[in-house]
Design an enzyme around this catalytic site. Structure first.
Site, mmCIF file in Angstrom:
data_model
loop_
_atom_site.group_PDB
_atom_site.id
_atom_site.type_symbol
_atom_site.label_atom_id
_atom_site.label_comp_id
_atom_site.label_asym_id
_atom_site.label_seq_id
_atom_site.Cartn_x
_atom_site.Cartn_y
_atom_site.Cartn_z
ATOM 1 N N HIS A 137 0.835 -1.207 0.000
ATOM 2 C CA HIS A 137 0.000 0.000 0.000
ATOM 3 C C HIS A 137 0.869 1.257 0.000
ATOM 4 C CE1 HIS A 137 -3.718 2.290 1.156
ATOM 5 N NE2 HIS A 137 -2.790 3.139 1.569
ATOM 6 N N GLU A 156 1.325 3.865 -3.304
ATOM 7 C CA GLU A 156 0.886 5.257 -3.212
ATOM 8 C C GLU A 156 2.002 6.221 -3.592
ATOM 9 O OE1 GLU A 156 -1.472 8.423 -2.896
ATOM 10 O OE2 GLU A 156 -2.139 6.320 -2.742
ATOM 11 N N LYS A 211 2.828 5.869 -7.349
ATOM 12 C CA LYS A 211 1.701 6.425 -8.119
ATOM 13 C C LYS A 211 1.804 7.951 -8.198
ATOM 14 C CE LYS A 211 -2.314 6.229 -6.030
ATOM 15 N NZ LYS A 211 -2.803 7.607 -5.794
ATOM 16 N N ASN A 212 2.087 8.587 -7.066
ATOM 17 C CA ASN A 212 2.229 10.043 -7.055
ATOM 18 C C ASN A 212 3.405 10.493 -7.912
ATOM 19 O OD1 ASN A 212 0.085 10.180 -5.305
ATOM 20 N ND2 ASN A 212 1.314 10.539 -3.476
#
Length: 391
Positions: free
Chosen positions: A236, A240, A243-244
C-alpha cells in the site's frame, strides 16, 4: 431500551480507563508459530473492546457539525454495535471450543461490517468541508490520524486471528498475517507495476521505473532484502508513493521527455528505507504543510462512479500511507524541491522486535486537543495580499 444504553455507556466508560497493550511484529510472528487459540481468545476478548472504547470516546469529542453528519453517525453506530457484540464475551473465561468458534464467527462478522469505514467516514468529512470551507476545524485531522490508526491496529489483530483459526486463508511462508521472510524488492516491484498499469490507463503512457538496492555492509550485493512485516501494508505504501511520482512525472515532462522514477531500497543496521524519487516538478514550499492533510490533493476530485481506480484526487493516499508506516513505529517523510522533483522515503524497522504498534490513547491530553476549537491565526506573514506601506 434506555436502561440497556445506560449500561452500555457505563461499560464503555469503564473499559476506556484501561490502556491498550501494543504488540510487536516479533510477538505476532511468534504467536503465529504457536497457533494457540485459547491464548488468542484470552488476549483479544479483552484487548479489542479496550481499543474500540478509546475510538468511541474520541468520536464523542468531535465538533457537533461533524457528529451530525449522517455517515459519521453510521460509523459511530457501527462501533457501538461492535463494542456491544464483544462485551458479550467479557466475562467468559474458558477453554471451550464452542466459545472459541462463536468468537471467531463474531470477529468475521465484525470485520465485514467495518469494511467500508474509511469511505463512510470520508463522506462525512467531505460534506462538512464543503459546508464549512476555510473554517474547517483543525482538530479533525488530529482525530482522523488517531481514528484510522486504531482501525488499522484492530483489523490487524482480527485478521491475524481469522487467518489462524477462521475462514481466511494463510499465505504459505506466513505466520498468521506476518511474512517472516518478506522479499522487499518483490513487494516494491509488484507495487510499482500496479501503479504503472494505472498510470498507463489514465495517461496512455508512463515513466520508466528503476529499482535498485544498497545493502550496507553486505559483501553480496545480490542478496535478497528480507524482513518480517505485513506485506499488504508495505505494498500500500509503495504503491501510493510510486503512483504520485508517476503522475507528477507524466504531467511535467522535461524537454518533451518523461523523466524516470527511481526507487532505492537501503538496508541499514537498524532500518530498511525505501526512497521514491521523481523529477516531476516538485511541490511549492507553501503547500508542504498540507500534504498529509485529509481531503487535500493537488489533483481534481475524481468521478465517484468511475470503474477504474483514480490515479489521484481523494486526498487520502498520503496520510493513510504514513499511518501504515507509523503503525509499526516507522514513518514516511517527503522532501520536495519546487521546480525539480520530490523524494519520498519510507522508514521501517529492520529488527522485528523494534517494529511495535503505536496506538492512540484517549486521556486528558488527547481530550484537550478537541476543546481548543477553531484555531485563531497567531502569526502574521507578508504575502501577495499584504497592504503596501510605501511606494
Amino acid at each position: 431500551m434506555k436502561a440497556n444504553l445506560r449500561c452500555l455507556s457505563t461499560l464503555l466508560d469503564q473499559t476506556s480507563r484501561y490502556h491498550p497493550s501494543p504488540i510487536t511484529v516479533a510477538q505476532l510472528a511468534d504467536f503465529g508459530k504457536k497457533r494457540d487459540e485459547s491464548l488468542s481468545y484470552s488476549f483479544l476478548h479483552k484487548e479489542l473492546p479496550i481499543r474500540i472504547s478509546h475510538m468511541l470516546k474520541e468520536l464523542q469529542m468531535l465538533p457537533e457539525p461533524l457528529l451530525q453528519q449522517r455517515s459519521v453517525k453510521l460509523v459511530k453506530d457501527m462501533y457501538l454495535k461492535t463494542f456491544k457484540d464483544l462485551s458479550e464475551f467479557e466475562d467468559i473465561h474458558t477453554n471451550d471450543q464452542q466459545t472459541f468458534s462463536r468468537f471467531t464467527r463474531k470477529l468475521n462478522e465484525i470485520k465485514r461490517r467495518h469494511q467500508t469505514v474509511v469511505e463512510t467516514m470520508a463522506e462525512g468529512i467531505l460534506c462538512l468541508k464543503k459546508e464549512s470551507g476555510d473554517r474547517f476545524d483543525p482538530s479533525i485531522n488530529y482525530f482522523l490520524d488517531r481514528f484510522y490508526m486504531s482501525r488499522i491496529a484492530i483489523r490487524v489483530l482480527m485478521s491475524n486471528h481469522l487467518v489462524l483459526f477462521g475462514p481466511e486463508e494463510e499465505t504459505p511462508g506466513h505466520c498468521g498475517i506476518i511474512d517472516t521472510s518478506l522479499d522487499v524488492h518483490d513487494i516494491v516491484d509488484e507495487a510499482a507495476s500496479s501503479a504503472r498499469f494505472l498510470c498507463n490507463h489514465h495517461y496512455a503512457e508512463s515513466p520508466d521505473i528503476h529499482i535498485s538496492t544498497f545493502n550496507t555492509g553486505d559483501k553480496d550485493p545480490d542478496r535478497e532484502v528480507t524482513m518480517a512485516y505485513i506485506a499488504s501494508h508495505l505494498h500500500h505504501m509503495v504503491f501510493e508513493l510510486v503512483k504520485n511520482a508517476l503522475r507528477a512525472s507524466v504531467e511535467n515532462p522535461r524537454d518533451g521527455k518523461i523523466p524516470p522514477v527511481n526507487v532505492l531500497i537501503v538496508v541499514g543496521e537498524k532500518d530498511i528505507s525505501i526512497k521514491v524519487s521523481d523529477q516531476g516538478g516538485g511541490i511549492p514550499m507553501r503547500l508542504h504543510d498540507h500534504l498529509f492533510a485529509y481531503h487535500y490533493s493537488t489533483a481534481p476530485e475524481p468521478e465517484k462512479d468511475s470503474r477504474i481506480p483514480p490515479l489521484a484526487g481523494f486526498g487520502y493516499g498520503l496520510p493513510l500511507s504514513r499511518l501504515y508506516a507509523r503503525y509499526l513505529n516507522g514513518n514516511i517523510r517527503l522532501m520536495s524541491v519546487d521546480g525539480y522533483g520530490t523524494d519520498a522515503v519510507i522508514y521501517l524497522h529492520n529488527i522485528s522486535a523494534n517494529a511495535g504498534e503505536v496506538l492512540p490513547l484517549f486521556n486528558t491530553t488527547s481530550k484537550a486537543k478537541y476543546q481548543i476549537g477553531t484555531m485563531v491565526q497567531d502569526w502574521n506573514v507578508a504575502g501577495s495580499s499584504s497592504r503596501p506601506i510605501w511606494s
